[in-house]
Design a protein around this motif. Sequence first.
Motif, short mmCIF file in Angstrom:
data_model
loop_
_atom_site.label_atom_id
_atom_site.label_comp_id
_atom_site.label_asym_id
_atom_site.label_seq_id
_atom_site.Cartn_x
_atom_site.Cartn_y
_atom_site.Cartn_z
N UNK A 1 0.83 6.48 -12.66
CA UNK A 1 1.15 7.62 -11.80
C UNK A 1 2.59 8.03 -12.05
N UNK A 2 3.01 9.10 -11.42
CA UNK A 2 4.41 9.52 -11.52
C UNK A 2 5.34 8.45 -10.98
N UNK A 3 4.85 7.59 -10.11
CA UNK A 3 5.64 6.47 -9.54
C UNK A 3 5.61 5.24 -10.41
N UNK A 4 4.83 5.27 -11.47
CA UNK A 4 4.67 4.09 -12.32
C UNK A 4 3.26 3.52 -12.17
N UNK A 5 3.09 2.31 -12.64
CA UNK A 5 1.77 1.67 -12.59
C UNK A 5 1.45 1.26 -11.15
N UNK A 6 0.24 1.64 -10.72
CA UNK A 6 -0.27 1.25 -9.41
C UNK A 6 -1.70 0.76 -9.58
N UNK B 1 0.85 -1.20 0.00
CA UNK B 1 0.00 0.00 0.00
C UNK B 1 0.88 1.25 0.00
N UNK B 2 0.47 2.23 -0.77
CA UNK B 2 1.14 3.53 -0.83
C UNK B 2 0.30 4.51 0.01
N UNK B 3 0.53 4.57 1.33
CA UNK B 3 -0.36 5.33 2.22
C UNK B 3 -0.41 6.82 1.94
N UNK C 1 -20.25 1.64 -4.43
CA UNK C 1 -19.60 0.93 -5.52
C UNK C 1 -18.09 0.91 -5.26
N UNK C 2 -17.45 -0.14 -5.72
CA UNK C 2 -16.01 -0.31 -5.58
C UNK C 2 -15.44 -0.54 -6.97
N UNK C 3 -14.49 0.31 -7.35
CA UNK C 3 -13.86 0.20 -8.67
C UNK C 3 -12.38 -0.09 -8.43
N UNK C 4 -11.89 -1.14 -9.07
CA UNK C 4 -10.49 -1.54 -8.95
C UNK C 4 -9.89 -1.55 -10.34
N UNK C 5 -8.79 -0.83 -10.52
CA UNK C 5 -8.14 -0.80 -11.81
C UNK C 5 -6.71 -0.30 -11.72
N UNK C 6 -5.97 -0.59 -12.75
CA UNK C 6 -4.58 -0.15 -12.81
C UNK C 6 -4.53 1.28 -13.36
N UNK D 1 -7.46 3.89 -2.28
CA UNK D 1 -6.27 3.16 -1.87
C UNK D 1 -5.43 2.91 -3.12
N UNK D 2 -4.14 3.17 -3.01
CA UNK D 2 -3.20 2.86 -4.09
C UNK D 2 -2.22 1.82 -3.58
N UNK D 3 -1.89 0.85 -4.45
CA UNK D 3 -0.97 -0.20 -4.06
C UNK D 3 -0.19 -0.69 -5.27
#
Length: 133
Positions: A120-125, A57-59, A112-117, A75-77
């Motif tokens: 970002x500036x850090x790369x794919x999350x 996780x990227x808090x 609703x919950x959406x999950x996807x790639x 949430x980003x991970x």
Amino acid sequence: MNLFSHKKASALTRGFVIALMMLTLIGGQFLIGQPARAETQQHRWAGDVPIMQGWKIEPELGFAFDSPNGRIVMIFASTSADQDEIMAFYGQTLAQLGWTGGAGNWVRDAEKLVIGEVQTARGALWRLMLQPR
């Protein structure tokens, strides 16, 4: 004649203190429980959103707050798992929690919950976004 010289007494005292510290550390593990050696699905949650094993996780990128229409959680991970593994995990896990849907989009009650790639500036999350419907 003194049975213990100063050096012997000092060495015994140090040995006793070290032994006491070791027993405290070892005994403390039994009192508070062993630290988790591996993550399990049952132990990885952010709020009430399950987090797949192996995700980092990227808090500092995520947030959560309540809006007038309901809560919003982002949430980003990062992970080395591929999309098929991720969707299979969430499809199975979320169904057990009363969510319906799939392929990155689930609904339950008024949320609703959406999950996807995402890039970002850090790369794919991977982004998990919980919001009102």
